[in-house]
Design an enzyme around this catalytic site. Structure first.
Site, PDB file in Angstrom:
ATOM      1  N   HIS A   1       0.832  -1.217   0.000  1.00 15.38           N
ATOM      2  CA  HIS A   1       0.000   0.000   0.000  1.00 15.38           C
ATOM      3  C   HIS A   1       0.870   1.272   0.000  1.00 15.38           C
ATOM      4  O   HIS A   1       0.845   2.065   0.941  1.00 15.38           O
ATOM      5  CB  HIS A   1      -0.921  -0.014   1.228  1.00 15.38           C
ATOM      6  CG  HIS A   1      -2.369   0.100   0.884  1.00 15.38           C
ATOM      7  ND1 HIS A   1      -3.039  -0.863   0.156  1.00 15.38           N
ATOM      8  CD2 HIS A   1      -3.296   1.077   1.144  1.00 15.38           C
ATOM      9  CE1 HIS A   1      -4.299  -0.510   0.007  1.00 15.38           C
ATOM     10  NE2 HIS A   1      -4.474   0.658   0.577  1.00 15.38           N
TER      11      HIS A   1
ATOM     12  N   TYR B   1     -11.086  -9.134  -0.719  1.00 13.57           N
ATOM     13  CA  TYR B   1     -10.395  -8.579   0.448  1.00 13.57           C
ATOM     14  C   TYR B   1     -10.044  -9.675   1.460  1.00 13.57           C
ATOM     15  O   TYR B   1      -8.981  -9.642   2.076  1.00 13.57           O
ATOM     16  CB  TYR B   1     -11.241  -7.486   1.105  1.00 13.57           C
ATOM     17  CG  TYR B   1     -11.361  -6.237   0.251  1.00 13.57           C
ATOM     18  CD1 TYR B   1     -10.222  -5.620  -0.273  1.00 13.57           C
ATOM     19  CD2 TYR B   1     -12.599  -5.675  -0.044  1.00 13.57           C
ATOM     20  CE1 TYR B   1     -10.323  -4.484  -1.071  1.00 13.57           C
ATOM     21  CE2 TYR B   1     -12.701  -4.538  -0.839  1.00 13.57           C
ATOM     22  CZ  TYR B   1     -11.562  -3.947  -1.348  1.00 13.57           C
ATOM     23  OH  TYR B   1     -11.651  -2.827  -2.132  1.00 13.57           O
TER      24      TYR B   1
END
Length: 381
Positions: A214, A257
């Site tokens: 990320h 996810y």
């Protein structure tokens, strides 16, 4: 039970939260390619080959790419909460109608520009940290998140969780900046490693690792999904950017996810890769079917025009051909394409409307816009 340390570990930080520090790829112990994984890999590879072949057979592959790029941009943006639809984007691009949601439309239009930019850059630059930063900068230009250092890897901690949650309440905390830089360097080395590995396995690992790292303050999801497309094109698995897996990730959003989180929590790379390979297979199959539908639709509509419109069929076919790249249009567009006067162009559109090929979409008497509805319906979910 898989070891929690296989993908990395959660490390306590001075501020009291735990951040995840990923281990370098490839995983150790190496990926277990069991019978199910081989089967999924084989199916996905074959489906990609069929997709490449089906688009080669199209009279004009670019028209397919044109719509597919837009569809992917819409779906990938919708995963992040954008409400703009394919119709919104086409209306905006045709300048036929003002969008109700200009900010969201701008985000999707940026995504389209970023795909095209990235494919051009791939001609001179491999998929690398430099290219990833450039892609991110294009993606975030002038839209939500533009103030959050587009094109720059973050220098502060970020986290994932419900809107407005604090670091302590986060569902996932990526590596802090220093460890993030090391993880990115490791990811780049993995991408360029000559070590043999099935390409789809490598792409699946790279996408998951990117999302785990990320590295940006905003736009990580969209950048990571673009990475899949660019890696497949760079490796010549696809000649054109036609594998848009956002359709699958959106359809199975919770599972997407969950599988990524299971990699971090329990090192379950195999579960994620099987999910990813099923997605590649499903969207490649769907894209191949869409390519065939377009070939059939084109021929069917050409015949319909020839049978029903007599001497006007030449202009009607010329207009219809232009609508594959501009399925939402105005009378002015028809004038330009056919060189007819405004009243004659208007009359031609009415003829096409009477045989069910176009329809008026504004409900207005003036400033009307039309759509090539049967073609658009091929791309609707």
């Amino acid at each position: 039970m898989l070891e929690a340390s296989r993908a990395g570990q959660y490390v306590g930080q001075l501020e009291g939260y735990k951040a995840f520090i990923p281990k370098p790829l490839p995983p150790v112990p190496e990926i277990e390619i069991d019978q199910e994984m081989w089967s999924l890999l084989s199916q996905a590879d074959r489906a990609l080959g069929r997709l490449d072949g089906a688009t080669d057979a199209l009279p004009n592959p670019d028209l397919f790419v044109f719509m597919y790029v837009r569809r992917e941009a819409v779906l990938s943006s919708q995963i992040e909460g954008t409400q703009a639809s394919l119709i919104d984007i086409l209306e905006f691009e045709s300048q036929a109608l003002e969008p109700n949601n200009p900010q969201e439309v701008a985000e999707v239009v940026n995504y389209i520009a970023t795909i095209n930019y990235g494919l051009e850059r791939l001609k001179e630059l491999p998929v690398s940290l430099r290219l990833i930063r450039e892609i991110h900068q294009e993606l975030m230009k002038g839209v939500r998140g533009a103030e959050r250092n587009p094109g720059e890897f973050r220098r502060s901690q970020n986290w994932i969780g419900a809107g407005g949650c604090s670091l302590a309440e986060a569902t996932y905390v990526p590596p802090p900046p220093y460890e993030m830089r090391q993880s990115l360097d490791n990811l780049e080395k993995f991408l360029h490693s000559p070590q043999p590995m099935p390409t789809l396995i490598k792409v699946g690992l790279a996408h998951a690792q990117f999302e785990t790292i990320h590295p940006f303050l905003d736009g990580n999801g969209r950048t990571g999904r673009l990475l899949i497309t660019f890696l497949l094109c760079e490796q010549n698995i696809l000649q054109r950017p036609l594998l848009y897996i956002s359709y699958y990730f959106k359809k199975y959003r919770a599972e997407y996810y969950d599988y990524l989180q299971a990699v971090r929590d329990s090192g379950n790379w195999e579960g994620w890769l099987k999910f990813f390979l099923r997605g590649v297979y499903e969207v490649a199959q769907e894209a191949t079917a869409t390519a065939r539908k377009i070939v059939n639709l084109k021929e069917e509509h050409r015949q319909l025009v020839l049978n029903r419109m007599g001497r006007r069929s030449g202009n009607a076919i010329a207009l219809l051909e232009s609508l594959y790249f501009r399925p939402i249009f105005t009378v002015e567009h028809a004038e330009i394409i056919t060189n007819l006067s405004y009243p004659n162009a208007n009359s031609l559109i009415k003829n096409l409307s009477d045989i069910g090929l176009v329809q008026e979409i504004t409900g207005q008497k003036r400033n009307r816009a039309f759509s090539y509805a049967p073609y658009l319906s091929v791309f609707r979910d």
